[in-house]
Design a protein around this motif. Structure first.
Motif, PDB file in Angstrom:
ATOM      1  N   GLU A 275      57.614  23.729  38.256  1.00 31.58           N
ATOM      2  CA  GLU A 275      58.838  24.368  38.747  1.00 31.58           C
ATOM      3  C   GLU A 275      59.617  25.003  37.599  1.00 31.58           C
ATOM      4  O   GLU A 275      60.148  26.112  37.721  1.00 31.58           O
ATOM      5  N   ARG A 276      59.685  24.298  36.466  1.00 32.84           N
ATOM      6  CA  ARG A 276      60.403  24.851  35.319  1.00 32.84           C
ATOM      7  C   ARG A 276      59.723  26.133  34.826  1.00 32.84           C
ATOM      8  O   ARG A 276      60.379  27.116  34.495  1.00 32.84           O
ATOM      9  N   ASN A 282      56.511  31.977  33.929  1.00 35.34           N
ATOM     10  CA  ASN A 282      55.292  31.643  33.198  1.00 35.34           C
ATOM     11  C   ASN A 282      54.238  31.202  34.219  1.00 35.34           C
ATOM     12  O   ASN A 282      53.930  30.021  34.368  1.00 35.34           O
ATOM     13  N   PHE A 283      53.664  32.179  34.900  1.00 30.97           N
ATOM     14  CA  PHE A 283      52.812  31.858  36.047  1.00 30.97           C
ATOM     15  C   PHE A 283      51.438  31.334  35.639  1.00 30.97           C
ATOM     16  O   PHE A 283      50.793  30.623  36.399  1.00 30.97           O
ATOM     17  N   SER A 287      49.905  27.967  37.301  1.00 31.19           N
ATOM     18  CA  SER A 287      48.583  27.858  37.917  1.00 31.19           C
ATOM     19  C   SER A 287      47.792  26.700  37.341  1.00 31.19           C
ATOM     20  O   SER A 287      47.126  25.949  38.066  1.00 31.19           O
ATOM     21  N   SER A 288      47.875  26.541  36.021  1.00 29.29           N
ATOM     22  CA  SER A 288      47.155  25.455  35.363  1.00 29.29           C
ATOM     23  C   SER A 288      47.648  24.098  35.851  1.00 29.29           C
ATOM     24  O   SER A 288      46.848  23.203  36.168  1.00 29.29           O
ATOM     25  N   LEU A 289      48.976  23.935  35.915  1.00 31.02           N
ATOM     26  CA  LEU A 289      49.534  22.661  36.345  1.00 31.02           C
ATOM     27  C   LEU A 289      49.224  22.378  37.805  1.00 31.02           C
ATOM     28  O   LEU A 289      48.980  21.227  38.191  1.00 31.02           O
ATOM     29  N   GLN A 328      55.429  38.422  42.128  1.00 31.18           N
ATOM     30  CA  GLN A 328      54.893  38.516  40.756  1.00 31.18           C
ATOM     31  C   GLN A 328      53.738  37.566  40.511  1.00 31.18           C
ATOM     32  O   GLN A 328      52.817  37.867  39.737  1.00 31.18           O
ATOM     33  N   TRP A 329      53.787  36.386  41.122  1.00 31.91           N
ATOM     34  CA  TRP A 329      52.743  35.390  40.871  1.00 31.91           C
ATOM     35  C   TRP A 329      51.517  35.729  41.715  1.00 31.91           C
ATOM     36  O   TRP A 329      51.445  35.368  42.874  1.00 31.91           O
TER      37      TRP A 329
END
Length: 330
Positions: A275-276, A282-283, A287-289, A328-329
């Motif tokens: 969320e942060r 910082n997409f 995505s990684s998380l 954007q994401w």
């Protein structure tokens, strides 16, 4: 009644004034399939003299310098061949018939992996003034049990096969090695095979030299370190671990998130930091998380569903900004 072998380890160092009562409380159980092991850290008082009085009834004992209590427990565990395991410190002692009661509980329910009893706590200056401890506290789910539950180690016994992979315990832990064992067990097996009983198994002694009284303030420091190690054990990415290290207090807030699957804690943190990152556009990191959250929680949401979730839940200044980020994401 079958009598499964019960292995009891007593770690010891300069507790000559107490250890005889400890030893007799084990041997006087008259349990027919007992393995009793004493690992002494090279005591310089009368401890060894007392051990030798009973060595014909002790399965194994040694007195040599070690790295502390956890090291002694590890050494003893390595020698154990029993089906049921616990350690009994050299200033505590068992209630009569404890081991027979344990055998009944373990053998009457073959799926039982852990039995949690209760214990008397008393101050050595006045044994008549004692308090009944509730024993290990099991909550409604694994998350809550790790978050606010406790292990009352002296009266909590494990089926040894279930904890073989958790040993050896971290010898740098001087105070909460029992919590490392407890969390390791819960993360691996959950809590469905834990049985609680009102039977009082143990007497826990408080005295000026006991760590619980002398070093109480140091427990918290180890507790925080153990919480962080939980993340590392579950292969938390460095970026997430670094944020955890730099945000003392955030961890405790995230304990409030009620996620029930076993690998809940890193999932909670991954979601929190995703969320942060999301509100900072910082997409890639998001995505990684989210892939980690899928793995840990077993969530099968696709990317569009995640985008909708963030648009609805992530903190933002306006719905227009949320919609912009949703687009954007990609």
């Amino acid at each position: 009644m079958p009598f499964p072998k019960i292995s009891i380890v007593t770690p010891s160092f300069n507790q000559g004034q107490y250890i005889e009562e400890t030893i007799l409380s084990v041997l006087n159980q008259n349990y027919p399939n007992l393995e009793y092991i004493i690992i002494d850290g090279g005591s310089t008082d009368n401890t060894v003299e007392i051990i030798k009085k009973y060595e014909t009834k002790i399965s194994y004992w040694i007195s040599e310098p070690d790295k502390g209590q956890t090291d002694a427990i590890n050494k003893g565990f390595k020698k154990c061949t029993g089906e049921i395991f616990n350690w009994l410190n050299s200033d505590d002692f068992y209630e009569p018939n404890t081991l027979n009661e344990l055998a009944k509980l373990f053998t009457s329910r073959p799926n039982v992996q852990v039995v949690c009893g209760k214990e008397w706590g008393f101050n050595d200056t006045d044994r008549t003034d004692r308090i009944l401890h509730a024993g290990s506290i099991i909550k409604e789910n694994v998350f809550e049990t790790i978050r606010v539950g406790i292990i009352d180690q002296p009266c909590t016994f494990f089926r040894k096969a279930c904890i073989d992979s958790i040993f050896p315990l971290d010898t740098s832990l001087r105070y909460i090695m029992d919590k490392q064992l407890w969390w390791g067990y819960l993360l691996k097996y959950g809590q469905q095979n834990i049985v609680e009983t009102d039977r009082i198994f143990t007497n826990f002694r408080l005295h000026p030299q006991s760590k619980s009284m002398a070093d109480g303030v140091l427990f918290e420091a180890e507790f925080d370190r153990l919480k962080r190690s939980l993340f590392l054990q579950l292969q938390v990415p460095a970026s997430l671990d670094n944020q955890l290290a730099n945000n003392n207090g955030i961890f405790d807030k995230q304990w409030e998130i009620g996620i029930t699957p076993v690998k809940f804690i890193p999932a909670a943190f991954a979601t929190y930091y995703a969320e942060r990152h999301y509100i900072n556009d910082n997409f890639t990191e998001v995505s990684s998380l989210m892939q980690l959250v899928k793995m840990w929680k077993g969530i099968k949401m696709n990317k569009k569903e995640w985008r909708l979730w963030f648009m609805s839940n992530a903190i933002s200044t306006s719905w227009a900004m949320r919609l912009k980020r949703f687009k954007q994401w990609k």
